[in-house]
Design an enzyme around this catalytic site. Structure first.
Site, PDB file in Angstrom:
ATOM      1  N   PHE A 143      -9.084 -55.816  33.384  1.00 51.71           N
ATOM      2  CA  PHE A 143      -9.916 -55.172  34.693  1.00 51.71           C
ATOM      3  C   PHE A 143     -10.903 -56.063  35.047  1.00 51.71           C
ATOM      4  CE2 PHE A 143      -9.661 -52.432  30.867  1.00 51.71           C
ATOM      5  CZ  PHE A 143      -8.648 -51.779  30.894  1.00 51.71           C
TER       6      PHE A 143
ATOM      7  N   GLY B 299     -11.569 -63.402  37.859  1.00 53.28           N
ATOM      8  CA  GLY B 299     -12.416 -62.625  36.559  1.00 53.28           C
ATOM      9  C   GLY B 299     -11.524 -62.172  35.419  1.00 53.28           C
ATOM     10  N   CYS B 300     -12.215 -61.214  34.911  1.00 52.97           N
ATOM     11  CA  CYS B 300     -11.512 -60.928  33.364  1.00 52.97           C
ATOM     12  C   CYS B 300      -9.959 -60.586  33.581  1.00 52.97           C
ATOM     13  CB  CYS B 300     -12.283 -59.744  32.801  1.00 52.97           C
ATOM     14  SG  CYS B 300     -14.020 -60.147  32.296  1.00 52.97           S
ATOM     15  N   TYR B 301      -9.511 -60.259  34.320  1.00 53.22           N
ATOM     16  CA  TYR B 301      -8.071 -59.863  34.436  1.00 53.22           C
ATOM     17  C   TYR B 301      -7.110 -61.050  34.792  1.00 53.22           C
ATOM     18  CZ  TYR B 301      -8.424 -59.643  39.766  1.00 53.22           C
ATOM     19  OH  TYR B 301      -8.505 -60.157  41.005  1.00 53.22           O
ATOM     20  N   ALA B 302      -7.447 -61.946  35.043  1.00 50.56           N
ATOM     21  CA  ALA B 302      -6.678 -63.224  35.759  1.00 50.56           C
ATOM     22  C   ALA B 302      -5.785 -63.678  34.520  1.00 50.56           C
ATOM     23  CB  ALA B 302      -7.587 -64.227  36.063  1.00 50.56           C
TER      24      ALA B 302
END
Length: 348
Positions: free
Chosen positions: A334, A138-141
């Protein structure tokens, strides 16, 4: 002791920018039955324009099977990824065959042979290239991927590239009154961003440290499920409150390990998951006015591009001269878990 530093950035965006007002009027107003609450959410998302590999004003993919979406991902992601990696290599002054490791990050499309193999072959990277795929985080990767390639650079003394390629436009869902789906459709855009990481600290942004915290008691607050009709996001309005509980401890712990405080940070590259997310981070860290301007500008002009977004913000900060030489920058994002990741970087 050997160090690793980000020395090159490259970005590729699909198609012309789509105006948020047009996306609502010509596509999602009908998709969401012109609901007044949905309209308010859409226009309050902090997004003015964004890019889409699959233009929602031209194609309705909401009824497509996952297989059809993945075939389209393969067709669209390859040229975007190649453009971003090529630009990053040019920015760093390196040739493809000099790269020792290539990491590809995506939560919006999969296939084997994947982008890691196809881009490496097309650009002429060496046959002994080591490859890493980071999927569905997701967005934190981008941040754990950056940490992984930095560790490779330190251990092996060879340059590496990390590419985040996200095509969220492929995952428009069927009409629904779920407000979480409204938020998703209002926020997300497409982008590919690559960074080059090299040994040494004479130039670029040294990757000093990476930290993370996951609160598994809130795992259902943010989800990204594979369905027969693409990938479906679940979003709870409680996400900002969970971030508020953890963000200060994560950041002060990361900084404290290196004798720094929040006031010592010269730039903040915070993933703009939405206006409330940025407001929460600013309040909990007691940041000065304007500290998150780069994050808000990326949200406005690009939307939330999942894992690629924090790199877009970091590059935007770099363009403004932040962080200044010898000063620190914190990159933070996050995502599902609920997980917070942060990286401490320092300008040469």
């Amino acid at each position: 002791m050997r160090t690793a530093a980000v020395t090159g950035f490259g970005t590729a965006l699909p198609g012309p920018a789509l105006e948020q007002a047009a996306v609502w009027d010509r596509r999602f107003a009908g998709h969401l039955a012109d609901d007044r609450v949905a309209r308010r959410i859409f226009h309050g998302a902090g997004v003015r324009r964004r890019h889409a590999a699959v233009n929602p004003l031209v194609e309705d993919v909401s009824g497509w099977s996952t297989g059809r979406r993945m075939r389209r991902y393969a067709a669209e992601a390859l040229p975007l990824g190649k453009e971003a990696v090529g630009a990053a290599l040019a920015d760093a002054g390196l040739r493809p065959e000099e790269i020792g490791q290539f990491a590809v990050v995506s939560c919006t499309g999969y296939g084997t042979p994947g982008l890691d193999i196809r881009i490496a072959a097309d650009l002429g990277m060496a046959p002994d290239l080591q490859r890493l795929v980071v999927g569905h985080m997701g967005c934190y990767a981008a941040i754990p991927a950056l940490g992984a390639v930095a560790d490779y650079v330190v251990a092996r003394g060879r340059p590496a590239v990390a590419l985040c390629c996200e095509l969220t436009s492929l995952h428009v869902q069927p009409p629904s009154d779920d407000l979480g789906q409204v938020v998703s459709h209002a926020l997300f855009g497409d982008a590919a961003v690559a960074v080059v990481v090299e040994p040494g600290e004479e130039t670029g942004l040294e990757v000093v440290d990476v930290a993370a915290v996951t609160d598994p008691t809130t795992a259902d607050h943010m989800t990204w499920d594979v369905t027969d009709l693409g990938f479906r996001m679940g979003l709870s309005p409680e996400v900002p409150r969970v971030l508020a509980r953890h963000v200060r401890g994560l950041v002060t712990g990361l900084l404290g390990r290196h004798g720094l405080t929040v006031g010592d940070v010269d730039g903040w590259a915070v993933h703009p998951g939405g206006p409330k997310i940025l407001d929460t981070v600013g309040e909990r860290l007691d940041l000065p006015g304007g500290a998150l301007d780069a994050s808000r500008a990326v949200l406005a002009e690009r939307g939330n591009c999942s894992s690629a977004t924090v790199l877009l913000v970091l590059d935007a900060l770099r363009a403004t001269g932040r962080p200044r030489p010898g000063r620190a920058v914190v990159a933070m994002a996050f995502g599902p878990g609920l997980t917070l990741y942060a990286a401490l970087l320092r300008a040469a």
